[in-house]
Design an enzyme around this catalytic site. Structure first.
Site, PDB file in Angstrom:
ATOM      1  CB  CYS A 193     -63.204  10.404  64.718  1.00 33.64           C
ATOM      2  SG  CYS A 193     -61.431  10.159  64.917  1.00 33.64           S
ATOM      3  CG  ASN A 244     -68.814  12.584  70.990  1.00 33.32           C
ATOM      4  OD1 ASN A 244     -67.985  12.552  71.886  1.00 33.32           O
ATOM      5  ND2 ASN A 244     -68.926  13.617  70.164  1.00 33.32           N
ATOM      6  NE  ARG A 247     -67.483  20.955  73.111  1.00 32.54           N
ATOM      7  CZ  ARG A 247     -66.483  20.212  72.665  1.00 32.54           C
ATOM      8  NH1 ARG A 247     -65.885  20.489  71.513  1.00 32.54           N
ATOM      9  NH2 ARG A 247     -66.099  19.144  73.346  1.00 32.54           N
ATOM     10  CG  ASP A 248     -67.607  16.618  71.078  1.00 30.28           C
ATOM     11  OD1 ASP A 248     -66.985  16.950  70.062  1.00 30.28           O
ATOM     12  OD2 ASP A 248     -67.217  15.717  71.844  1.00 30.28           O
ATOM     13  CG  HIS A 305     -65.575  12.395  76.181  1.00 25.05           C
ATOM     14  ND1 HIS A 305     -66.437  13.466  76.091  1.00 25.05           N
ATOM     15  CD2 HIS A 305     -65.151  12.147  74.923  1.00 25.05           C
ATOM     16  CE1 HIS A 305     -66.522  13.854  74.829  1.00 25.05           C
ATOM     17  NE2 HIS A 305     -65.736  13.081  74.089  1.00 25.05           N
ATOM     18  CG  HIS A 340     -64.896   9.673  70.581  1.00 28.52           C
ATOM     19  ND1 HIS A 340     -64.705  10.495  69.504  1.00 28.52           N
ATOM     20  CD2 HIS A 340     -65.175  10.489  71.623  1.00 28.52           C
ATOM     21  CE1 HIS A 340     -64.852  11.761  69.874  1.00 28.52           C
ATOM     22  NE2 HIS A 340     -65.132  11.784  71.154  1.00 28.52           N
TER      23      HIS A 340
END
Lengths: 312, 312
Positions: A237, A246, A12-13, A204, A206
């Site tokens: 980003c 991520n 997804r991300d 979560h 980054h």
């Protein structure tokens, strides 16, 4: 060995951020491979408007056709009621709702105020709460907003509390643009875990400014057991196009296993999958462990050293 | 605010690894700029054989002609007695001796046994001990050898003890190829700092597998106050050509200052210098903070968000 829960977000991300459309068949094959690697959770896709995010326009097809492993929680991003209905019709295990704790970032990203977002998400939660589908809320910019700057810890706690009162199962604290730093992470997660013991709390991170694994260390010390990460570091980003996004799953799992945690994840298997990503997405991945090998991928002793050893 | 000591190694460890020869004038200008940034120590060059390391064949010229800041300790790498004599004739503040705690790595890197290295270094220490010049010993592969694998903590402690008994001022524990991991780092440094309270102990991390800042967190928790780092992450890893090498000074300082430590280093000043490195060395540097900006380099609020803000 303490058990941790690794939650893969690349389908997804990651794919959402790729310029090249990843074919539906390739997405399904990728998720099917991931399903065999020991992840606790996989974020498969997003039930967003196909016009808004064409990269994931095949959400239903992917969700319907993947081969589910009963040990894996299949979650999907859901922005609103329409998305929740689409997701529920695919029988997802969990929906992942999202809003930002920064007013400016919420306006920028979702084009509505935080209060309006909360109203909409509360309506979704009301609909889903009494079904078999679990509900997670991902709070963005918890460790800082790229436009607004610092976020008060009390604001974060307030938003978690409002969602906890609605009966959600879990909350993810997202370092959306890599502004988290280790002492801040330790302090916030310690407070959150103590205050919301009934919630599944996920970190979560980054790696935008290189601190994702450092933040992981203090999150672990604060008692965090659940970590989002992305294979090959997929997902950039938007505020820093050249920077890392991520945290990379294989780098995270490599470190956690060395530290003696049981991640459940088969590192060799995910490294093999990560190696197939570059041709799929059309550019290099961001994986230190893939580039350098695991810690114990030893190098042969050169011949001149062997000769020196024998001559001693 | 706890005071930390940041020790810049780019002029030696970085330039030594560059394919392009850095002009002597450029080296001097670089060190002179670094001298104004608040570093505790700068490793200027190496007094190695010019045939072995032609990149640093101008060691005397650089050391003689730089403009010293009395607040900075100027140290140089010294492999043997001949190097020590050359360094002393330049009036260095410190010599940095090096050997490996891995027999295989010492044979590979220095082409002699550890015992032979120790004998040679002991002779140098005997010569230098009663002068104004300080003596540091950098121990390589302390956290693992890329050919041999794990290194016993007791072996590391044994080598530190032998050098401590010779009266050296400091010992640097080097993660030469990025094999250190956070729990190992915390355990080793806790033991070393407790046992060798009279020595200045430095942590020298590489980011080969992404763990340099994570290792820094547990090193801090163990009481480490001195860190080697390299501007722009200069200095690679010969065992993994594509991988990261030395931890990047600006990423380290950025994190430490956010954590509330006083590094003494002017982050804006070193970022400005780091930005000049790519044209000097002919390739991009490895700097997350340069790529993404510091945490509080905020982005402007887009116009549509401003309109939404006004319409609320």
């Amino acid at each position: 060995m303490k058990k941790l829960f690794i939650q893969e977000v690349a389908p997804r991300d990651g794919f959402q951020n790729e310029a090249r459309f990843i074919d539906t068949e390739d997405k399904i094959a990728f998720v099917d491979q991931l399903s065999l690697c020991g992840y606790a959770k996989i974020e498969v896709t997003s039930f967003t408007s196909p016009r808004a995010i064409p990269a994931l326009k095949d959400a239903e097809a992917v969700m319907h056709r993947l081969h589910r492993n009963p040990d894996v929680v299949y979650t999907v991003l859901v922005p609103n009621m329409r998305g929740a209905e689409r997701a529920m019709s695919c029988g997802v295990d969990e929906i992942n709702l999202v809003m930002s704790v920064s007013e400016t970032h919420n306006l920028s990203n979702l084009r509505m105020s935080r209060e309006r977002s909360f109203e909409q998400l509360a309506a979704v939660i009301e609909e889903v709460r009494n079904t078999d589908t679990a509900i997670n809320v991902s709070l963005s910019t918890v460790f800082g907003c790229p436009m607004q700057g610092d976020i008060e810890q009390s604001d974060v706690l307030g938003w978690i509390d409002r969602f906890a009162q609605l009966g959600v199962n879990g909350v993810t604290l997202c370092d959306t643009t890599g502004m988290a730093y280790p002492t801040q992470v330790g302090s916030l997660f310690s407070t959150v875990i103590e205050r919301f013991s009934g919630l599944q709390i996920t970190a979560h991170f980054h790696n935008t400014r290189g601190m994702a694994l450092a933040n992981t260390v203090t999150a672990l010390q604060a008692g965090v057991e659940r970590f989002d990460s992305s294979l090959g570091g997929l997902g950039g980003c938007p505020y820093a196009p050249g920077a890392s996004g991520n945290v990379t799953t294989e780098d995270l799992v490599h470190m956690l296993e060395l530290m003696g945690y049981d991640t459940g994840v088969d590192l060799a298997a995910i490294l093999a999958i990560s190696r197939t990503l570059a041709p799929l997405i059309g550019h290099d991945v961001n994986s230190q462990t893939l580039a350098a090998g695991t810690r114990m991928s030893l190098h042969p002793v050169p011949e001149y050293v062997q000769q020196l050893q024998h001559s001693q």
